[in-house]
Write a protein that holds these residues in place. Sequence first.
Motif, PDB file in Angstrom:
ATOM      1  N   ALA A 113      13.344  -1.973  54.610  1.00  0.00           N
ATOM      2  CA  ALA A 113      12.705  -1.895  55.919  1.00  0.00           C
ATOM      3  C   ALA A 113      13.487  -1.024  56.897  1.00  0.00           C
ATOM      4  CB  ALA A 113      12.536  -3.297  56.498  1.00  0.00           C
ATOM      5  N   TRP A 114      14.776  -0.833  56.647  1.00  0.00           N
ATOM      6  CA  TRP A 114      15.617  -0.062  57.562  1.00  0.00           C
ATOM      7  C   TRP A 114      15.784   1.398  57.146  1.00  0.00           C
ATOM      8  CZ3 TRP A 114      16.620  -2.391  61.987  1.00  0.00           C
ATOM      9  CH2 TRP A 114      16.687  -3.789  62.035  1.00  0.00           C
ATOM     10  N   ILE A 115      15.304   1.753  55.957  1.00  0.00           N
ATOM     11  CA  ILE A 115      15.655   3.066  55.402  1.00  0.00           C
ATOM     12  C   ILE A 115      14.978   4.214  56.150  1.00  0.00           C
ATOM     13  CG2 ILE A 115      15.424   4.557  53.366  1.00  0.00           C
ATOM     14  CD1 ILE A 115      15.873   2.089  51.637  1.00  0.00           C
ATOM     15  N   GLU A 116      13.672   4.118  56.345  1.00  0.00           N
ATOM     16  CA  GLU A 116      12.925   5.271  56.860  1.00  0.00           C
ATOM     17  C   GLU A 116      13.454   5.724  58.223  1.00  0.00           C
ATOM     18  OE1 GLU A 116       8.955   7.028  55.285  1.00  0.00           O
ATOM     19  OE2 GLU A 116       9.068   4.863  55.499  1.00  0.00           O
ATOM     20  N   ALA A 117      13.814   4.772  59.066  1.00  0.00           N
ATOM     21  CA  ALA A 117      14.319   5.126  60.396  1.00  0.00           C
ATOM     22  C   ALA A 117      15.664   5.834  60.327  1.00  0.00           C
ATOM     23  CB  ALA A 117      14.442   3.874  61.256  1.00  0.00           C
ATOM     24  N   ALA A 118      16.369   5.689  59.201  1.00  0.00           N
ATOM     25  CA  ALA A 118      17.688   6.313  59.055  1.00  0.00           C
ATOM     26  C   ALA A 118      17.629   7.713  58.454  1.00  0.00           C
ATOM     27  CB  ALA A 118      18.580   5.425  58.190  1.00  0.00           C
ATOM     28  N   ILE A 119      16.449   8.150  58.017  1.00  0.00           N
ATOM     29  CA  ILE A 119      16.316   9.465  57.382  1.00  0.00           C
ATOM     30  C   ILE A 119      16.326  10.560  58.449  1.00  0.00           C
ATOM     31  CG2 ILE A 119      14.765  10.950  56.037  1.00  0.00           C
ATOM     32  CD1 ILE A 119      13.847   8.420  54.559  1.00  0.00           C
ATOM     33  N   ALA A 125      19.891  11.765  49.698  1.00  0.00           N
ATOM     34  CA  ALA A 125      19.714  10.747  48.662  1.00  0.00           C
ATOM     35  C   ALA A 125      19.795   9.360  49.280  1.00  0.00           C
ATOM     36  CB  ALA A 125      20.786  10.893  47.578  1.00  0.00           C
ATOM     37  N   ILE A 126      19.306   8.378  48.506  1.00  0.00           N
ATOM     38  CA  ILE A 126      19.436   6.965  48.842  1.00  0.00           C
ATOM     39  C   ILE A 126      20.195   6.316  47.683  1.00  0.00           C
ATOM     40  CG2 ILE A 126      18.241   4.833  49.463  1.00  0.00           C
ATOM     41  CD1 ILE A 126      15.763   6.588  50.089  1.00  0.00           C
ATOM     42  N   MET A 127      21.194   5.497  48.015  1.00  0.00           N
ATOM     43  CA  MET A 127      22.011   4.866  46.987  1.00  0.00           C
ATOM     44  C   MET A 127      22.007   3.341  47.182  1.00  0.00           C
ATOM     45  SD  MET A 127      26.009   5.524  45.936  1.00  0.00           S
ATOM     46  CE  MET A 127      25.828   7.304  45.803  1.00  0.00           C
ATOM     47  N   PRO A 128      21.000   2.655  46.659  1.00  0.00           N
ATOM     48  CA  PRO A 128      21.010   1.194  46.712  1.00  0.00           C
ATOM     49  C   PRO A 128      21.985   0.630  45.686  1.00  0.00           C
ATOM     50  CG  PRO A 128      19.107   1.942  45.501  1.00  0.00           C
ATOM     51  CD  PRO A 128      19.818   3.186  45.970  1.00  0.00           C
ATOM     52  N   VAL A 129      22.503  -0.544  45.970  1.00  0.00           N
ATOM     53  CA  VAL A 129      23.394  -1.247  45.042  1.00  0.00           C
ATOM     54  C   VAL A 129      22.677  -2.495  44.541  1.00  0.00           C
ATOM     55  CG1 VAL A 129      25.596  -2.448  44.795  1.00  0.00           C
ATOM     56  CG2 VAL A 129      25.454  -0.390  46.221  1.00  0.00           C
ATOM     57  N   ASP A 137      15.357  -3.599  45.713  1.00  0.00           N
ATOM     58  CA  ASP A 137      13.909  -3.344  45.791  1.00  0.00           C
ATOM     59  C   ASP A 137      13.601  -1.869  45.504  1.00  0.00           C
ATOM     60  OD1 ASP A 137      13.539  -5.980  46.426  1.00  0.00           O
ATOM     61  OD2 ASP A 137      13.239  -5.641  48.561  1.00  0.00           O
ATOM     62  N   LEU A 138      13.735  -1.484  44.238  1.00  0.00           N
ATOM     63  CA  LEU A 138      13.662  -0.062  43.906  1.00  0.00           C
ATOM     64  C   LEU A 138      12.253   0.500  43.988  1.00  0.00           C
ATOM     65  CD1 LEU A 138      16.376   0.538  41.199  1.00  0.00           C
ATOM     66  CD2 LEU A 138      16.185   1.542  43.458  1.00  0.00           C
ATOM     67  N   ALA A 139      11.227  -0.306  43.832  1.00  0.00           N
ATOM     68  CA  ALA A 139       9.870   0.228  44.004  1.00  0.00           C
ATOM     69  C   ALA A 139       9.692   0.746  45.419  1.00  0.00           C
ATOM     70  CB  ALA A 139       8.831  -0.841  43.677  1.00  0.00           C
ATOM     71  N   GLU A 140      10.117  -0.039  46.392  1.00  0.00           N
ATOM     72  CA  GLU A 140      10.014   0.381  47.785  1.00  0.00           C
ATOM     73  C   GLU A 140      10.933   1.555  48.085  1.00  0.00           C
ATOM     74  OE1 GLU A 140      10.270  -2.655  46.637  1.00  0.00           O
ATOM     75  OE2 GLU A 140       9.017  -4.056  47.769  1.00  0.00           O
ATOM     76  N   VAL A 141      12.158   1.491  47.555  1.00  0.00           N
ATOM     77  CA  VAL A 141      13.114   2.578  47.780  1.00  0.00           C
ATOM     78  C   VAL A 141      12.599   3.876  47.172  1.00  0.00           C
ATOM     79  CG1 VAL A 141      15.442   3.413  47.271  1.00  0.00           C
ATOM     80  CG2 VAL A 141      15.103   1.024  47.944  1.00  0.00           C
ATOM     81  N   ALA A 143       9.540   4.727  46.556  1.00  0.00           N
ATOM     82  CA  ALA A 143       8.366   5.207  47.302  1.00  0.00           C
ATOM     83  C   ALA A 143       8.794   5.958  48.563  1.00  0.00           C
ATOM     84  CB  ALA A 143       7.455   4.035  47.648  1.00  0.00           C
ATOM     85  N   ILE A 144       9.762   5.414  49.278  1.00  0.00           N
ATOM     86  CA  ILE A 144      10.278   6.101  50.471  1.00  0.00           C
ATOM     87  C   ILE A 144      10.898   7.432  50.078  1.00  0.00           C
ATOM     88  CG2 ILE A 144      12.017   5.983  52.315  1.00  0.00           C
ATOM     89  CD1 ILE A 144      11.618   2.885  52.212  1.00  0.00           C
ATOM     90  N   ALA A 145      11.700   7.417  49.006  1.00  0.00           N
ATOM     91  CA  ALA A 145      12.350   8.650  48.556  1.00  0.00           C
ATOM     92  C   ALA A 145      11.322   9.706  48.170  1.00  0.00           C
ATOM     93  CB  ALA A 145      13.262   8.339  47.368  1.00  0.00           C
ATOM     94  N   ALA A 146      10.264   9.296  47.497  1.00  0.00           N
ATOM     95  CA  ALA A 146       9.234  10.259  47.081  1.00  0.00           C
ATOM     96  C   ALA A 146       8.548  10.883  48.293  1.00  0.00           C
ATOM     97  CB  ALA A 146       8.213   9.565  46.187  1.00  0.00           C
ATOM     98  N   ARG A 147       8.305  10.094  49.322  1.00  0.00           N
ATOM     99  CA  ARG A 147       7.660  10.626  50.529  1.00  0.00           C
ATOM    100  C   ARG A 147       8.514  11.682  51.221  1.00  0.00           C
ATOM    101  NH1 ARG A 147       6.036   5.179  51.401  1.00  0.00           N
ATOM    102  NH2 ARG A 147       7.648   4.808  52.989  1.00  0.00           N
ATOM    103  N   HIS A 148       9.824  11.561  51.068  1.00  0.00           N
ATOM    104  CA  HIS A 148      10.730  12.449  51.797  1.00  0.00           C
ATOM    105  C   HIS A 148      11.481  13.420  50.882  1.00  0.00           C
ATOM    106  CE1 HIS A 148      10.316  10.362  55.708  1.00  0.00           C
ATOM    107  NE2 HIS A 148      10.108   9.293  54.957  1.00  0.00           N
TER     108      HIS A 148
END
Length: 374
Positions: A113-119, A125-129, A137-141, A143-148
């Motif tokens: 929920a916090w990722i998009e505002a930080a782009i 890149a996005i690096m979830p642990v 939540d890699l499906a959501e992550v 999807a955000i990465a693909a949009r950007h």
Amino acid sequence: MQFIDLQAQYAALKGEINAAIQRVLDHGQYIMGPEVAQVEQALAAFVGVKHCITVASGTEALLIALMALELQPGDEVITTPFTFAATAEVIALLGGVPVFVDVQPDTCNLDPAWIEAAITPRTRAIMPVSLYGQVADLAEVNAIAARHGLAVIEDAAQSFGATYQGRRSCGLSTFGATSFFPSKPLGCYGDGGALFTDDDRLAQAAREIRVHGQSARYTHTRVGVGGRMDTLQCAVVLAKLPRFEWELARRRALGERYARLIDHHGAGLPLQRLAVRADRDCVWGQYTVILSPGVDRAAVQARLKDVGIPTAVHYPRALHQQAAYARFAPAGGCPVAEGLAARVMSLPMSPDLAEADQERVVAALARALAPAVG
């Protein structure tokens, strides 16, 4: 009682491990020997991806992934502040900027929920642990990465073998990176790690980077590092693989049993169990609980230590609260991560943990927490 019982695991596999090590000693190919390719093939098949590239450590896996993606000084990578330092360390080492966003209070994983505002235009890149053994939540992550147009690197040091929506950790994003540090779900007897990808170009880049950027002997096509996993460590992992599925099942069962034992003591215990989402499992790289606000964690640990129960804290401070990374602290901080850092506590966990010892741990935990309840 040991926090992680590596001796019991070795005892169960002593013949296989000793024989695997002896084969390496006999052929003498200590660097890039045949076991390296063998374990890479086996691990790629296990994860379900085209390419596995073994490397010197989990940290090296993250570093090489970023180098393969050609991270440049000033480029930003969105990640979690609630993790081991290596996650942010590799970004900073390359001159990049770790952009910390907060985590979920019930899983401790990066909160999409916090990722998009930080782009920003500098985000690469996005690096979830996948913390404690549960995939983020890699499906959501994704999807955000693909949009950007961003890459995703899963830091799966604690979750190797876990499943998410029917697929394995490390096979869910641009790169999956894991560690074979001895205490990890699949550990060697020293340092080691691996990268996983379906991208042929990135796999080739990673293979070259790990051998000082060589595409052929003394032909340096890119800047690289000395990042190989040695043959002996690959041999140890190969010897452990036949038992690994049993160990994963055992970790899941012990995690569920911890939950039942804790719940048996009733709702009055001042702690929260980690949530495991319905579309994934957890392999409990660490079995971590979240103490209630106001509980003196140090006092609880001391009481447990007095009766022979070891504990650990993963992790006592969020990364942006560490001196090395304070300059990357976001405005307003990351209050969820900061709160969790003050309250998490990990209990003994390994596939060879005996049920009787597990019962002893939870009973002692309930007694240690009694002053907080009273």
